[in-house]
Design a protein around this motif. Structure first.
Motif, PDB file in Angstrom:
ATOM      1  N   ALA A   1       0.791  -1.470  -0.048  1.00  0.00           N
ATOM      2  CA  ALA A   1       0.044   0.064   0.184  1.00  0.00           C
ATOM      3  C   ALA A   1       0.757   1.335  -0.210  1.00  0.00           C
ATOM      4  O   ALA A   1       0.382   2.437  -0.188  1.00  0.00           O
ATOM      5  N   SER A   2       2.171   1.060   0.240  1.00  0.00           N
ATOM      6  CA  SER A   2       2.879   2.329   0.273  1.00  0.00           C
ATOM      7  C   SER A   2       4.309   1.783  -0.249  1.00  0.00           C
ATOM      8  O   SER A   2       4.682   0.516  -0.434  1.00  0.00           O
TER       9      SER A   2
ATOM     10  N   THR B   1      -4.235  -0.684  -5.335  1.00  0.00           N
ATOM     11  CA  THR B   1      -3.510   0.262  -4.333  1.00  0.00           C
ATOM     12  C   THR B   1      -4.634   1.377  -3.823  1.00  0.00           C
ATOM     13  O   THR B   1      -5.409   1.707  -4.800  1.00  0.00           O
TER      14      THR B   1
END
Length: 246
Positions: A188-189, A242
């Motif tokens: 997600a990051s 995402t």
């Protein structure tokens, strides 16, 4: 209708009510080619997350000024997407850069793959890199991006392996891979690296190097895409999983 976007070197510290001057080629194109007029609304960005909106206050031969009405500051997109693009022949490199920029890639790395037909050397390398960077800049303005992508210097396979090793997720597109891209876990990051081979494909030695560095060898589907479109398809598939596209 979307407002025209112009790139300036810096907008650090600019607040509403300030006046920003645009000069050089950017101003010349706006005034002489686009026929920019006093009172017209425009957007200025530094490509580093700051954008301002305002009205044109004055114009000259190679200059115009904007009275700032509002300022927008955005954080860098996360996760960031780095695409290692094998150098293709003809104008397919610029096509890939244009589409990758429009879709939101953070960095584009030209790669001298062993099976690349086109070779960047000497003056050709300088001119080709300049074209890629110009293409990215214009595509970023067209896409209304406040964060412009970086187009790095040409990388060797060893340099790409180093990028792969430092990524939170790295994939290399390979038509003979048994693992589908849809099966990988997308963070997600952090940073995602996508390696796109040339028309002749990534060599077995390069695949081994990247996998040893931590990349997953993946396929997109049963169809074989051209090098100029494969990266866009892969990045789209990843972004859809995402927060950036949720």
């Amino acid at each position: 209708m979307s407002l025209p976007v112009h790139l300036v070197p810096s907008l650090a510290g600019v607040a509403a009510g300030a006046s920003v001057e645009v000069t050089g080629d950017e101003a010349h194109h706006a005034v002489a080619v686009r026929r920019l007029r006093v009172g017209e609304q425009v957007v200025l960005t530094d490509g580093l997350g700051v954008s301002v909106k305002g009205a044109v206050a004055s114009t000259g031969k190679r200059v115009f000024s904007v009275e700032v009405a509002s300022v927008d500051v955005s954080s860098p997109p996360s996760p960031s997407l780095v695409v290692v693009q094998a150098i293709p022949k003809g104008d397919r490199g610029e096509l890939a850069v244009e589409m990758l920029t429009e879709i939101g890639v953070t960095e584009i790395v030209p790669w001298a793959a062993s099976r690349s037909v086109a070779v960047w050397k000497g003056e050709r390398a300088v001119k080709s890199l300049a074209r890629w960077r110009s293409t990215a800049r214009e595509a970023a303005k067209q896409a209304r991006r406040s964060w412009f992508p970086e187009v790095s210097e040409m990388a060797s396979t060893a340099s790409v392996a180093s990028l792969v090793g430092s990524a939170d997720l790295a994939v290399v597109l390979h038509e003979e891979a048994s693992v589908p891209l849809s099966s990988v876990t997308v963070p997600a990051s952090g940073r995602i690296v996508v390696v796109v081979g040339p028309e002749g494909g990534v060599s077995p030695e390069e695949i081994s190097t990247f996998v040893a560095a931590g990349a997953a060898s993946v396929r997109l589907g049963s169809e074989v895409l051209r090098t100029s479109t494969a990266g866009v398809a892969a990045v789209s598939a990843l972004l859809s999983r995402t927060p950036r596209w949720s």
